[in-house]
Design an enzyme around this catalytic site. Structure first.
Site, PDB file in Angstrom:
ATOM      1  N   ASN A  98       4.943   1.306  -7.034  1.00  0.00           N
ATOM      2  CA  ASN A  98       5.911   0.549  -7.835  1.00  0.00           C
ATOM      3  C   ASN A  98       5.768  -0.953  -7.572  1.00  0.00           C
ATOM      4  OD1 ASN A  98       7.039   2.738  -9.113  1.00  0.00           O
ATOM      5  ND2 ASN A  98       8.759   2.938  -7.700  1.00  0.00           N
ATOM      6  N   TYR A 144       3.986   8.593   8.976  1.00  0.00           N
ATOM      7  CA  TYR A 144       3.906   7.120   8.953  1.00  0.00           C
ATOM      8  C   TYR A 144       2.455   6.672   8.811  1.00  0.00           C
ATOM      9  CZ  TYR A 144       4.847   2.269  10.391  1.00  0.00           C
ATOM     10  OH  TYR A 144       4.962   0.893  10.444  1.00  0.00           O
TER      11      TYR A 144
END
Ligand code: UDP
Length: 315
Positions: A98, A144
């Site tokens: 995004n 992560y």
């Protein structure tokens, strides 16, 4: 410039907002507040060039015209990302895409906050940017590590395919005021425990190493990279390397605490050693850190004291 900082209510993100405002820019901070805190931005309440929007950047979001996008949104301490594994993977993947779409739409420059975790439990030491790392792709930390590795991959893809003007900073362990005292990191745990007179929890035998960078040095390096035209990943960290045991000793010295050490189990896949090779940043940016661990902890002491006092019985 009008600058968007995702994760701007986080530890490094909030210091970055301060530094950008200090350079005269207008800053829009977008943060879901999953791990970020409004307290980190409280001092900006009356700043006319600062805007805050509570926004999960994994959802479609249009901030209007921006000139630069610093993408710092993500849980980042092991305790936080292990608690929010799916959200961590989502923000590194969907959230990053995004952000890159926004950068493409507004022809904005873009900088990704990546991490030394990309090197995993490194077999090369110190770590140069050319090292591809040793990451367990299915271990607990992979939420992560792989999220950030994907974030780097998609950033390079938008650079190559869509000509977005991107940069990637690999951030090594960073500390200083606004590090959350309950985020489980070694510096926050040790400072809190030392100030409360509790045992310092050393995981494993404490022989594993980390290299700790004071936050103002880290942000100065990030800004220098942001102004450069370097697209490949760049390490920004302090090469001063300490075992966890040495780190405990420094914390005891700086706080003047009589706390003892307690040895607890080592978390799975905990990297055994970590130290940035900062040759690239030095040569390319003329940047190097100035504040060593002792000095940085002294500069952070008042913050930690206040935070521990404010938390009172809640700790
Ligand atoms: N660590 C420790 N005691 C603590 C917290 C962390 O011994 O209370 C160790 C941890 O196992 C790791 C190092 O300190 O080897 C740094 O951990 P941290 O969570 O700060 O960040 P990491 O570098 O692992 O992402």
């Amino acid at each position: 410039m009008r600058v968007l900082v995702t994760g701007g209510a986080g530890f490094i993100g909030s210091h970055l907002c301060d530094a950008l405002l200090g350079e005269g820019h207008s800053v829009l901070c977008a943060d879901s507040l999953l791990t970020g805190r409004m307290a980190n931005l409280a001092h900006l309440g009356n700043e006319p060039r600062f805007e805050f929007v509570r926004q999960d950047i994994c959802q479609p979001f249009d901030p209007g015209k921006i000139d630069y996008l610093f993408h710092f949104a993500s849980p980042a301490s092991p305790v936080d990302y292990l608690k929010h594994g799916i959200e961590t993977l989502r923000v590194g993947s969907l959230g990053t895409m995004n952000c890159l779409e926004l950068a493409a739409r507004y022809n904005a420059k873009y900088l990704l906050a990546s991490t030394s975790e990309c090197y995993g439990d490194p077999l090369e030491h110190p770590q140069k940017e050319s090292y591809w790392g040793n990451v367990n792709p299915i271990g607990p930390r992979s939420v992560y590590d792989e999220s950030k590795r994907f974030a780097e991959a998609v950033t390079m893809a938008y650079h190559r395919y869509r000509k977005v003007d991107t940069r990637i900073v690999r951030i090594f362990n960073t500390y200083g005021p606004r590090l959350q005292i309950n985020d489980g990191r070694v510096i926050s745990n040790f400072m809190k425990q030392a100030l409360l007179g509790q045992d310092l929890t050393v995981y494993g035998d404490g022989s594993q190493t980390r290299s700790f960078c004071y936050v103002s040095d880290e942000v100065a390096g990030i800004l220098a990279l942001a102004k450069s035209d370097e697209h490949g990943p760049t390490n920004i960290g302090n090469p001063g390397e300490f075992t966890v045991l040495e780190c405990a000793q420094v914390v005891l010295e700086v706080t003047g605490s009589n706390s003892k050490l307690r040895f607890d189990p080592l978390p799975q896949d905990d990297p055994k050693q970590r130290r940035p090779d900062i040759g690239k940043a030095k040569k390319l940016l003329g940047w190097e850190p100035k504040i060593d661990l002792r000095a940085g902890l002294r500069m952070s002491l008042e913050y930690f004291r206040t935070a521990v006092d404010a938390a009172g019985n809640c700790i």
